[in-house]
Design a protein around this motif. Structure first.
Motif, short mmCIF file in Angstrom:
data_model
loop_
_atom_site.label_atom_id
_atom_site.label_comp_id
_atom_site.label_asym_id
_atom_site.label_seq_id
_atom_site.Cartn_x
_atom_site.Cartn_y
_atom_site.Cartn_z
N ILE A 232 0.84 -1.19 0.00
CA ILE A 232 0.00 0.00 0.00
C ILE A 232 0.88 1.24 0.00
N LEU A 233 0.52 2.24 -0.82
CA LEU A 233 1.28 3.48 -0.85
C LEU A 233 1.00 4.31 0.40
N PRO A 234 2.00 5.06 0.88
CA PRO A 234 1.79 5.90 2.07
C PRO A 234 0.88 7.08 1.77
N GLY A 235 0.31 7.66 2.81
CA GLY A 235 -0.46 8.89 2.62
C GLY A 235 -1.89 8.85 3.11
N GLY A 236 -2.44 7.66 3.33
CA GLY A 236 -3.77 7.60 3.89
C GLY A 236 -4.89 7.27 2.93
N LEU A 237 -4.60 7.27 1.62
CA LEU A 237 -5.63 6.90 0.65
C LEU A 237 -5.75 5.38 0.50
N HIS A 238 -4.79 4.66 1.02
CA HIS A 238 -4.77 3.19 0.96
C HIS A 238 -4.77 2.69 -0.49
#
Length: 474
Positions: A232-238
């Motif tokens: 999963i990419l970071p940042g909170g959008l999942h």
């Protein structure tokens, strides 16, 4: 008109954004140099950084706060180990001490010393001001503007005269597409040869080749990392990485142990039309997934559009021409860099000024032109391909959800790469004399469109998908 080298348009840096990450990082480095030149560096007792406009509105999502802390700490975006980035920033947050240029420990609390102002400064949408409190209590400040692609200027444009003088040293100075074509006709050379004549006024052939190899090696490694990393990419959008799964379904069973061997194995995979589309998309997605996770990429011409050019060049190397080598890579990048410079001189490569047409649109035009020359196109067909690619990106907005360079940014690289290949084929099958729109006209139109575009569609996350899709939906 300023001098713009290939290596200004294609720069190695850290993601996720050239204007919001690399630019502020370089601005911090420039400020340190300025303080040293004025014999003030050793007198600095405190630092504050003020963000304005788009840097403020989407700075957290673009890691602008990370960038200024890393720049002030003396880390170089070209060489800092990617795995060290979070540790450096976390140490500053925990200790509230910044090791200024890796030399002088200074009290620094990111919560209070990085200030996000919503207002826009008049000169450019991406403004930031560094303020130093000196040992005697006096203040010393400097404002910089990150104008896209990692380029940084001060409002006074003190370097403009020097840049113009450098530009005059080019044997064949170019500001417009029609001037480039005139030189090709006059010198009986293709576009890449004209570009290299100018580059040789700045660097030796050995230096040019060295930097070209560094750029390509970074692009190839970036695609390789992206295709071999899941999660999963970071940042909170999942946002789940997709390049890994696509690559697993495409790669076949041949063994490899490094990026160069990997490239060779891809040449032996199935090349039906659907597979080609998937490979190009996979390469583009891979780069921008690396970019979104603060990885090392090549601005081409920006970080948000970094996947288009390597994806199209990789397409040529693994699909179109299995005998291609460094000569072809150099030729492609030379043409791409020159086309990008025409857009920077005549319009913008900053999404904060022109929307995503200024990033994905320009990168698609650059890639289309580079591919067209490699496929045997004339200089006129090269510029025609660049024009077609941009024409079909006109008006494209920049509306990143959550201010992150993820949705819709990552997919747009895939679309820009496919459009570039299609534009090249259309140009190769056409007579440029029959074209109704020139590259110069589309550059001008892109700039007029940029000026007419509402601010909420210019990397502010105040319109479009950025407000139409709620974070809670993600």
């Amino acid at each position: 008109m300023e001098c713009i080298s290939i290596f200004d348009m294609l720069k190695i840096g850290i993601g996720p954004s050239s204007s919001h990450t690399l630019g502020p990082w370089r601005a911090a480095e420039r400020w340190i140099v300025k303080l040293r030149s004025e014999n003030l560096f050793d007198q600095v007792a405190g630092i504050q950084v003020h963000m304005y406009g788009s840097l403020s509105l989407t700075g957290k999502g673009h890691a602008t706060d990370y960038a200024v802390m890393l720049g002030l700490s003396g880390a170089d975006p070209e060489y800092v180990p990617v795995n060290d980035i979070h540790a450096i920033v976390q140490n500053i947050k925990n200790t509230k001490i910044l090791n200024f240029n890796n030399t002088v420990p200074i009290p620094f609390d990111p919560v209070t010393d990085i200030i996000f102002n919503r207002k826009f400064l008049p000169f450019h949408a991406n403004g930031l001001k560094f303020v130093a409190t000196l040992a005697d209590g006096k203040k010393k400040s400097q404002t910089y503007y990150s104008i896209g692609g990692g380029f940084v200027v001060v409002e006074e444009r003190k370097n403009a005269k020097r840049n113009r003088e450098t530009f005059k040293t080019f044997p064949l100075p170019i500001t417009k597409g029609h001037e480039l074509l005139a030189y090709c006709e006059q010198e009986k050379k293709c576009i890449s040869e004209i570009v290299l004549l100018n580059e040789r006024s700045l660097r030796t052939d050995a230096e040019i080749d060295h930097e070209m190899r560094r750029i390509w090696d970074t692009m190839l490694e970036c695609m390789y990392i992206g295709c071999h990393t899941e999660g999963i990419l970071p940042g909170g959008l999942h946002v789940r990485r997709r390049a890994f799964a696509m690559h697993q379904n495409l790669k076949g069973d041949m063994p490899y142990s490094n990026p160069e061997e990997w490239l060779e194995t891809i040449r032996h995979t199935e090349v039906k039309f659907r597979q080609i589309l998937k490979w190009v998309s996979c390469f583009a997605l891979a780069v921008n997934e690396v970019n979104a996770s603060l990885g090392r990429v090549v601005t081409a011409p920006t970080n948000g559009s970094a996947g288009v050019i390597p994806a199209v060049l990789m397409y040529y190397l693994v699909i179109e021409n299995h005998d291609a080598d460094f000569k072809d890579i150099k030729q492609f990048l030379s043409v791409a860099g020159e086309i990008g410079s025409l857009f920077k001189k005549g319009a913008t490569i900053s999404a904060a000024m022109g929307g995503c047409q200024a990033e994905i649109g320009v990168s698609s035009a650059m890639a289309a032109g580079g591919l067209t020359e490699l496929l045997g196109g004339s200089p006129e067909q090269v510029l025609m391909a660049a024009e077609i690619a941009m024409e079909h990106h006109l008006g494209l907005t920049c509306d990143p959800i959550g201010g992150l360079v993820q949705v819709p940014c990552i997919e747009r690289n895939s679309m820009g790469a496919i459009k570039a290949i299609n534009a090249a084929e259309l140009a190769l099958g056409s007579d440029p004399k029959e074209a109704k729109v020139s590259l110069d006209k589309v550059v001008q139109t892109m700039w007029e469109t940029a000026k007419d575009m509402n601010t909420k569609y210019k990397e502010t996350s105040e319109g479009g998908l950025a407000v139409g899709v709620y974070l809670s939906d993600c």
